[in-house]
Design an enzyme around this catalytic site. Structure first.
Site, PDB file in Angstrom:
ATOM      1  N   HIS A  56     -10.422  -6.836  -1.784  1.00 18.51           N
ATOM      2  CA  HIS A  56     -11.460  -6.533  -0.795  1.00 18.51           C
ATOM      3  C   HIS A  56     -12.621  -5.864  -1.532  1.00 18.51           C
ATOM      4  O   HIS A  56     -12.561  -4.680  -1.870  1.00 18.51           O
ATOM      5  CB  HIS A  56     -10.921  -5.605   0.289  1.00 18.51           C
ATOM      6  CG  HIS A  56      -9.817  -6.202   1.103  1.00 18.51           C
ATOM      7  ND1 HIS A  56     -10.029  -7.246   1.967  1.00 18.51           N
ATOM      8  CD2 HIS A  56      -8.499  -5.900   1.189  1.00 18.51           C
ATOM      9  CE1 HIS A  56      -8.883  -7.564   2.560  1.00 18.51           C
ATOM     10  NE2 HIS A  56      -7.942  -6.773   2.093  1.00 18.51           N
ATOM     11  N   GLU A 103      -5.934 -11.096  -0.756  1.00 18.55           N
ATOM     12  CA  GLU A 103      -6.679 -10.840   0.487  1.00 18.55           C
ATOM     13  C   GLU A 103      -8.185 -10.812   0.211  1.00 18.55           C
ATOM     14  O   GLU A 103      -8.905  -9.932   0.697  1.00 18.55           O
ATOM     15  CB  GLU A 103      -6.248  -9.513   1.117  1.00 18.55           C
ATOM     16  CG  GLU A 103      -4.757  -9.393   1.376  1.00 18.55           C
ATOM     17  CD  GLU A 103      -4.373  -8.084   2.059  1.00 18.55           C
ATOM     18  OE1 GLU A 103      -5.254  -7.441   2.671  1.00 18.55           O
ATOM     19  OE2 GLU A 103      -3.191  -7.715   1.984  1.00 18.55           O
ATOM     20  N   ASP A 129     -12.015 -10.886   0.143  1.00 27.26           N
ATOM     21  CA  ASP A 129     -13.265 -11.038   0.883  1.00 27.26           C
ATOM     22  C   ASP A 129     -14.309 -10.185   0.177  1.00 27.26           C
ATOM     23  O   ASP A 129     -13.982  -9.281  -0.592  1.00 27.26           O
ATOM     24  CB  ASP A 129     -13.146 -10.699   2.372  1.00 27.26           C
ATOM     25  CG  ASP A 129     -12.486  -9.351   2.670  1.00 27.26           C
ATOM     26  OD1 ASP A 129     -12.598  -8.429   1.832  1.00 27.26           O
ATOM     27  OD2 ASP A 129     -11.857  -9.220   3.729  1.00 27.26           O
ATOM     28  N   ASN A 131       2.054  -5.276  -3.138  1.00 26.94           N
ATOM     29  CA  ASN A 131       0.676  -5.622  -2.782  1.00 26.94           C
ATOM     30  C   ASN A 131      -0.131  -4.364  -2.486  1.00 26.94           C
ATOM     31  O   ASN A 131       0.354  -3.458  -1.807  1.00 26.94           O
ATOM     32  CB  ASN A 131       0.713  -6.520  -1.532  1.00 26.94           C
ATOM     33  CG  ASN A 131      -0.631  -7.168  -1.225  1.00 26.94           C
ATOM     34  OD1 ASN A 131      -1.214  -7.829  -2.078  1.00 26.94           O
ATOM     35  ND2 ASN A 131      -1.110  -6.995   0.000  1.00 26.94           N
ATOM     36  N   GLU A 171       0.799  -1.231   0.000  1.00 24.71           N
ATOM     37  CA  GLU A 171       0.000   0.000   0.000  1.00 24.71           C
ATOM     38  C   GLU A 171       0.834   1.285   0.000  1.00 24.71           C
ATOM     39  O   GLU A 171       0.683   2.152   0.853  1.00 24.71           O
ATOM     40  CB  GLU A 171      -0.971  -0.016   1.184  1.00 24.71           C
ATOM     41  CG  GLU A 171      -1.905  -1.218   1.153  1.00 24.71           C
ATOM     42  CD  GLU A 171      -2.792  -1.346   2.380  1.00 24.71           C
ATOM     43  OE1 GLU A 171      -2.711  -0.482   3.272  1.00 24.71           O
ATOM     44  OE2 GLU A 171      -3.565  -2.324   2.451  1.00 24.71           O
TER      45      GLU A 171
END
Length: 395
Positions: free
Chosen positions: A266, A294, A296, A230, A183
């Site tokens: 996400h 990651e 979800d 990432n 990030e």
């Protein structure tokens, strides 16, 4: 994502007999095809004897993984069985972050991370190391807010170098992929003004040179680990995704040893589904590996009538549940359809230990298993996609 929490929950009463490691690794030629629309009902544990995500993923060579909460792994038997049997890669939610591995300057605590690595080895799983450089979850002795520090710019650079080399060296030969930097960009495509960026600017360098340094140091410490950048919101074409794309090309032009880009994944049902496959492919076309790191899918959930002000893990409407399932299927399909997409990682096991409710009030139900560790419809949806897709073997 911006914030991650470690959740403590009591052991849950789940009596399912989950397949042994040998069964989980059985040849896909001998699995039973899942039936369309076949979902486990509450209290029905027969799902646990069917081919796992891990087994079905062998058809394409894609690695399917999960992020692991080490407060639960090894202490909650049902949670541990799911991690061990359903996935062929694991990622630590927290225990490899700088805050956890060096809580006191100069004193390392590798115990929890070592335990995860040992569990992965025992279960023939690969490990994604997460994460070496991030503006969040820094040790308080280094920075309390991710942007300021009492150290001089040169000390910041020296401490960053020591941290990266020490951690990668500790796990040398045991990590498949490292999220080296996490990030580094804002949503508008500008560089994040982190403590690292500011230190490098103060040294008269390009603020983002810390990224190149971190990759070079990590490669020197373990030349065989795959090194990833990432970030979140790379799934959508826009200012951030474009900025990271251009930056990665600059790293390559500088011969920085970057192997891949991680798309966190996400997603939220209140927003449209991103042009994910196109973005995976354009980064892959740079000669890079890509991964969903990651995943979800959160949505609005029903309030809990027994506990005002709290929420269940049930989507607010059947339409939202259907949208969630569609998003899960589309994310996995996008990865399968890009040969350079080598892994697909879900950010957590069950809704009861998801980070979502603690950050997005009124949203949740974001994972594959419910509060009681029963599989949700989206779990079967992923099995179905893995079974039916004639995907190319991974790059």
């Amino acid at each position: 994502m911006r914030i991650r929490h470690s959740f403590l929950v009591s052991a849950l009463a789940v009596t399912a007999l989950i397949a042994t490691p040998g069964a989980a690794m059985a040849s896909p030629d001998h699995v039973t095809e899942p039936h369309e629309g076949q979902h486990a009902q509450h209290g029905d544990h027969s799902w646990a004897t069917r081919p796992s995500l891990r087994t079905l993923s062998m058809r394409s060579g894609l690695k399917v993984g999960t992020a692991v909460n080490m407060d639960l792994y090894g202490s909650d038997a049902a949670y541990t069985r799911i991690v061990d049997q359903q996935f062929n890669t694991v990622t630590p939610e927290n225990v490899m972050k700088w805050q956890l591995v060096e809580p006191t300057q100069g004193t390392y605590d590798w115990a929890a991370a070592d335990r995860l690595v040992a569990g992965a080895r025992a279960n023939h799983q690969l490990v994604r190391g997460h994460t070496l450089v991030w503006h969040n979850q820094l040790p308080s002795w280094f920075s309390t807010d991710g942007t300021t520090t009492s150290f001089t710019p040169q000390q910041v650079r020296d401490l960053l170098h020591k941290h990266v080399v020490d951690e990668v060296s500790h796990f040398r030969g045991k990590i498949w992929q490292w999220d080296v930097v996490n990030e580094a960009f804002n949503d508008d495509g500008t560089p994040r003004q982190s403590v690292f960026y500011k230190a490098y600017e103060a040294l008269g360098l390009n603020g983002l040179d810390y990224v190149a340094d971190a990759f070079r140091w990590a490669h020197q410490a373990d030349p065989h680990a795959l090194l990833f950048y990432n970030d979140y919101n790379l799934e959508f074409t826009g200012a951030k995704s474009n900025a990271v794309y251009d930056f990665v090309k600059q790293l390559q032009a500088q011969h920085v040893p970057i192997d891949g880009v991680g798309f966190q994944g996400h997603l939220d049902t209140q927003y449209g589904f991103p042009d994910l496959q196109n973005n995976l492919q354009r980064f892959a076309d740079l000669g890079l590996k890509v991964a969903l790191t990651e995943v979800d899918v959160r949505t609005f959930v029903q309030p809990d009538p027994a506990n005002p002000g709290t929420y269940t893990d049930t989507p607010l409407t059947p339409e939202l549940q259907a949208t969630q399932e569609s998003y899960w299927k589309q994310t996995l399909q996008a990865c399968l359809d890009v040969p350079q997409c080598i892994s697909y990682t879900v950010w957590g096991v069950a809704d009861s230990n998801s980070w979502i409710p603690g950050v997005f009030t009124g949203e949740g139900a974001a994972l594959l298993f419910d509060d009681n560790l029963n599989p949700k419809p989206q779990y079967q949806d992923l099995r179905q996609v893995l079974w039916t897709t004639k995907a190319p073997r991974r790059a």
